[in-house]
Design an enzyme around this catalytic site. Structure first.
Site, mmCIF file in Angstrom:
data_model
loop_
_atom_site.group_PDB
_atom_site.id
_atom_site.type_symbol
_atom_site.label_atom_id
_atom_site.label_comp_id
_atom_site.label_asym_id
_atom_site.label_seq_id
_atom_site.Cartn_x
_atom_site.Cartn_y
_atom_site.Cartn_z
ATOM 1 N N ARG A 98 -12.245 -32.634 -35.566
ATOM 2 C CA ARG A 98 -10.888 -32.115 -35.713
ATOM 3 C C ARG A 98 -10.881 -30.638 -36.049
ATOM 4 N NH1 ARG A 98 -7.168 -31.989 -33.088
ATOM 5 N NH2 ARG A 98 -7.603 -34.202 -32.746
ATOM 6 N N LYS A 133 0.729 -10.376 -39.044
ATOM 7 C CA LYS A 133 1.581 -11.574 -38.966
ATOM 8 C C LYS A 133 0.723 -12.743 -38.505
ATOM 9 C CE LYS A 133 5.691 -8.821 -37.969
ATOM 10 N NZ LYS A 133 6.718 -8.453 -36.966
ATOM 11 N N LYS A 165 4.861 1.909 -44.506
ATOM 12 C CA LYS A 165 5.983 1.359 -43.758
ATOM 13 C C LYS A 165 7.294 1.693 -44.461
ATOM 14 C CE LYS A 165 5.440 -2.071 -41.146
ATOM 15 N NZ LYS A 165 5.406 -3.425 -40.564
ATOM 16 N N GLU A 196 -1.480 5.729 -41.493
ATOM 17 C CA GLU A 196 -0.447 5.565 -40.468
ATOM 18 C C GLU A 196 0.913 5.561 -41.160
ATOM 19 O OE1 GLU A 196 0.943 2.614 -36.800
ATOM 20 O OE2 GLU A 196 -0.950 2.240 -37.845
ATOM 21 N N ASP A 220 8.908 2.785 -34.627
ATOM 22 C CA ASP A 220 9.402 1.419 -34.811
ATOM 23 C C ASP A 220 10.804 1.244 -34.236
ATOM 24 O OD1 ASP A 220 8.992 -1.234 -35.868
ATOM 25 O OD2 ASP A 220 10.503 -0.745 -37.378
#
Length: 283
Positions: A98, A133, A165, A196, A220
């Protein structure tokens, strides 16, 4: 290739979650000395991913496992093909089944979706990036699947790159303050991390250009026309990244602007697992 230490830590934790105090279904009806073979059967077309992981799982359970691959990570796979044969103690095959399938099905789905984005970008300078994410405790394999599918891994976590951000910028008092404080912080700690900065409009872009000291500008939720304007203003001074709801349908419009990277969280969180099965080989 996956870091062996990190992969082993994942396998240890995942098997502990699944096996607990014992695989009682197997122990109840299969003698511990029984040996067997199983075949990984492909039931959907796509890009294969997780072969290294599968072998590592079986070898973790049984160092004498014989793992025979018929395909490699990144290969195109077709329904009806076999990916590998594994020979080991039957207890090993059933305890590992599994976890192997969960990993390979998920990874193959991500690699397949990533490959679709990469194919759309053929002929363009732009590369597709993944994001943070990801599924908690499964990021290692999800990002490896992106790499196998032809995408580029962005930062692995909060520790290997600075990304300022919108919330960082707002809490810090603006772009200039956030960048200046970050540069001092990194210098004081001798941390050679790239910086960044996210921008939300052309005014933000101009502010980043004025303060400098960064490596990449994230654009963005810019439209393709806004992106082209921003890239003209940046004029190659910094790497550029497009972000925010970009899909397969809109990907080329952004690539045509010449942006360096397009980050797409969906290549992980919207990927659908592909159907694979591990079947006993009975002679």
């Amino acid at each position: 290739m996956l870091d062996e230490t990190a992969l082993n830590a994942f396998i240890r934790s995942a098997l502990a979650e699944d096996i607990g105090n014992g695989d009682h279904s197997t122990m109840a009806c299969i003698p511990p000395t029984a040996k067997g073979k199983a075949l990984l059967k492909i039931k959907e077309d796509g890009i294969l991913a997780g072969m290294q992981v599968a072998e590592a799982i079986f070898r973790w359970l049984d160092m004498y496992t014989v793992f025979t691959p018929f395909k490699n990570d990144g290969d195109a796979m077709k329904k009806g093909e076999a990916a590998f044969e594994v020979e080991a103690a039957v207890h090993t095959l059933l305890m590992g089944e599994r976890l192997v399938l969960n990993c390979m099905q998920r990874m193959s789905g991500i690699a397949t979706l990533t490959h679709q984005y990469v194919e759309k970008l053929k002929g363009y300078h732009t590369r597709v990036l993944d994001t943070r994410k990801t599924t908690p405790n499964f990021r290692l394999l999800e990002k490896e699947a992106v790499r196998i599918g032809g995408g580029v891994n962005h930062r692995m976590g909060l520790y290997d790159m600075v990304m300022l951000k919108d919330n960082h910028i707002d809490f810090a008092g603006g772009i200039t303050a956030a960048v200046n404080k970050t540069v001092v912080y990194l210098k004081e700690r001798n941390l050679p991390l790239k910086i960044e900065v996210e921008t939300r409009n052309i005014e933000d872009v101009r502010e980043v250009l004025a303060v400098g000291q960064v490596d990449r500008i994230m654009l963005d939720n810019f439209s393709p026309d806004q992106m082209a304007e921003a890239l003209s203003v940046i004029n190659g001074r910094f790497e550029t990244e497009a972000s925010g709801g970009i899909t397969l349908d809109t990907l080329e419009a952004y690539a045509k602007t010449g942006v360096d990277f397009i980050s797409v969280g969906a290549i992980i969180h919207h990927a659908v697992s592909l159907d694979l099965s591990l079947k006993a080989v009975i002679s």
